[in-house]
Design an enzyme around this catalytic site. Sequence first.
Site, PDB file in Angstrom:
ATOM      1  CD  GLU A   1      -4.151 -36.417 -83.734  1.00  0.00           C
ATOM      2  OE1 GLU A   1      -5.109 -35.627 -83.893  1.00  0.00           O
ATOM      3  OE2 GLU A   1      -3.262 -36.593 -84.599  1.00  0.00           O
TER       4      GLU A   1
ATOM      5  CD  GLU B   1      -3.349 -40.070 -87.151  1.00  0.00           C
ATOM      6  OE1 GLU B   1      -3.446 -38.941 -87.700  1.00  0.00           O
ATOM      7  OE2 GLU B   1      -4.168 -40.500 -86.329  1.00  0.00           O
TER       8      GLU B   1
HETATM    9  O1  AHR Z   1      -5.595 -38.726 -90.504  1.00  0.00           O
HETATM   10  C1  AHR Z   1      -6.530 -37.714 -90.329  1.00  0.00           C
HETATM   11  C2  AHR Z   1      -6.652 -37.239 -88.879  1.00  0.00           C
HETATM   12  O2  AHR Z   1      -5.466 -36.595 -88.515  1.00  0.00           O
HETATM   13  C3  AHR Z   1      -6.822 -38.302 -87.816  1.00  0.00           C
HETATM   14  O3  AHR Z   1      -8.141 -38.685 -87.642  1.00  0.00           O
HETATM   15  C4  AHR Z   1      -6.317 -37.623 -86.590  1.00  0.00           C
HETATM   16  O4  AHR Z   1      -5.805 -38.527 -85.642  1.00  0.00           O
HETATM   17  C5  AHR Z   1      -5.280 -36.634 -87.113  1.00  0.00           C
HETATM   18  O5  AHR Z   1      -5.459 -35.384 -86.584  1.00  0.00           O
END
Ligand code: AHR
Length: 511
Positions: free
Chosen positions: A178, A297
């Site tokens: 990210e 994610e």
């Molecule tokens: O999963 C929690 C967080 O969400 C992670 O660390 C990040 O990559 C995302 O913003």
Amino acid sequence: MTDQPAATARVTIDPDFGLGTVDPRLYGTFVEHMGRCVYTGIYEPAHSTADAHGFRGDVAELVRELGTGLVRYPGGNFVSGYHWEDGVGPADSRPRRLDLAWRSIETNQVGTDEFLGWARRQGVEPMMAVNLGTRGIDAARALVEYCNIPGGTAWSDLRVRHGARDPHDVKLWCLGNEMDGPWQTGHTTAVEYGRLAAQAGKAMRQVDPSIELVACGSSNAEMPTFGEWEREVLHETYDEVDYLSLHAYYEEKDGDRAGFLASGAQMDAYISDIVATADHVRAVRRSRKRMKLSFDEWNVWYQSRFPGERALPLEETPRLIEDTYSVTDAAVVGSLLMTLLRHADRVAIACLAQLVNVIGPIRSEPGGPSWRQTTFHPFALTAKYARGTVLRTEVSGPLIETRQYGPVDALDTATTLDPETGALTVLAVNRGQEHDLGLRAALRGFASRYRVVEHLMIADADPDAANTEENPDRVTPRPVRETRVTGDGELEAVLPPVSWSVIRLAPEDRA
Ligand code: AHR
């Protein structure tokens, strides 16, 4: 069948309508050094079920049952400040560090060798991320050397001295995390990140040419740089990387449950937009390569309840974002999995974030029990049965009006066909909140007649019902016995409001 539902949604299932093959890495998950995902999650040496390496046996058993084939590690935002060298070697001489991502104290008792050992014993493929926030090319290529070179170099010999004689052979690597997000340590522009990712990736592949690389896409589709970020990053990295990442978290906002239940519509549009952007870069570069996507994610996460990392007290193993999931959340998770399946032609990898405690399908208490959240069930059953070829199915039926996405189909569905056995798996969610929905699926073009093997359903009179430590099996899949294939070769089922279903069919002429 007893009562006829007021409305029916129809689909046609035809073996000629294959749209892609399910990559088993679509059923990935994520272990971050965040909250209690690692410590008192997968790892707790003092727990009564702990193995010789300090990992919890009860959690290991649930991870196996969940059926995840891939686990991403060690972050997440955490990786952008992580010195991997802190987490290797004798555990008692590892430093206690201040983790900037979650304002936590990281004891480094679990690091690369411990995690990769656990992954191997669990039979899951690891997906490692390198720090492109506070570090860069050199630390990244050293980590690949530590993990993947058999021996005879400084970093690989160090691994051997640390007790890992055989290389870990990690094939999948994320180039940072990210990096478009202002919250990220080392947040940067797309061009700067793209150049760094390309150079780090090149050096990593010089160490081990067999690895695959994932470049960071946007943190979510609402980022102001969304679209442009992907275009610029891909322009810099197209020849060096194999996948572009997507991240998305969903929650019910402002009481709009209909919109929340339709979260798959957002995920669907998001994937299509990234496919279009990647293909644009491909065209501009006259490249023959078609970029694959890594949705590394995704989940339901009640982010509106999170105070933000700056508000967190500095603690070791804090309880962070331990959301308790409901039947509604399970239906949404099931629906998001269907969306991923329907994009199996481009989405090769996906990781439910995260695995234990931190917005995980598994919960565990320190020194206490572990249990399955509601979301565990759609994930486990989809991972178990939705394999093979994804078949394109068009829904024709009632629509639901949502504030966020306009009209969406009340039925969300996906079907897979196992080419070996002929088994069909039909996944279905009734997004409606009031009425039963009839499902009629015409089985067309199959050489055999089909029979229903099993219909399992998550549904409850209370859509907010959840599993807790006191009542861990309040919500479990239950069999539906009325579902059948009619004489006309139509699958016929009734889906209660806010329900998730897996319906398994087998050719009648096969055992
Ligand atoms: O999963 C929690 C967080 O969400 C992670 O660390 C990040 O990559 C995302 O913003």
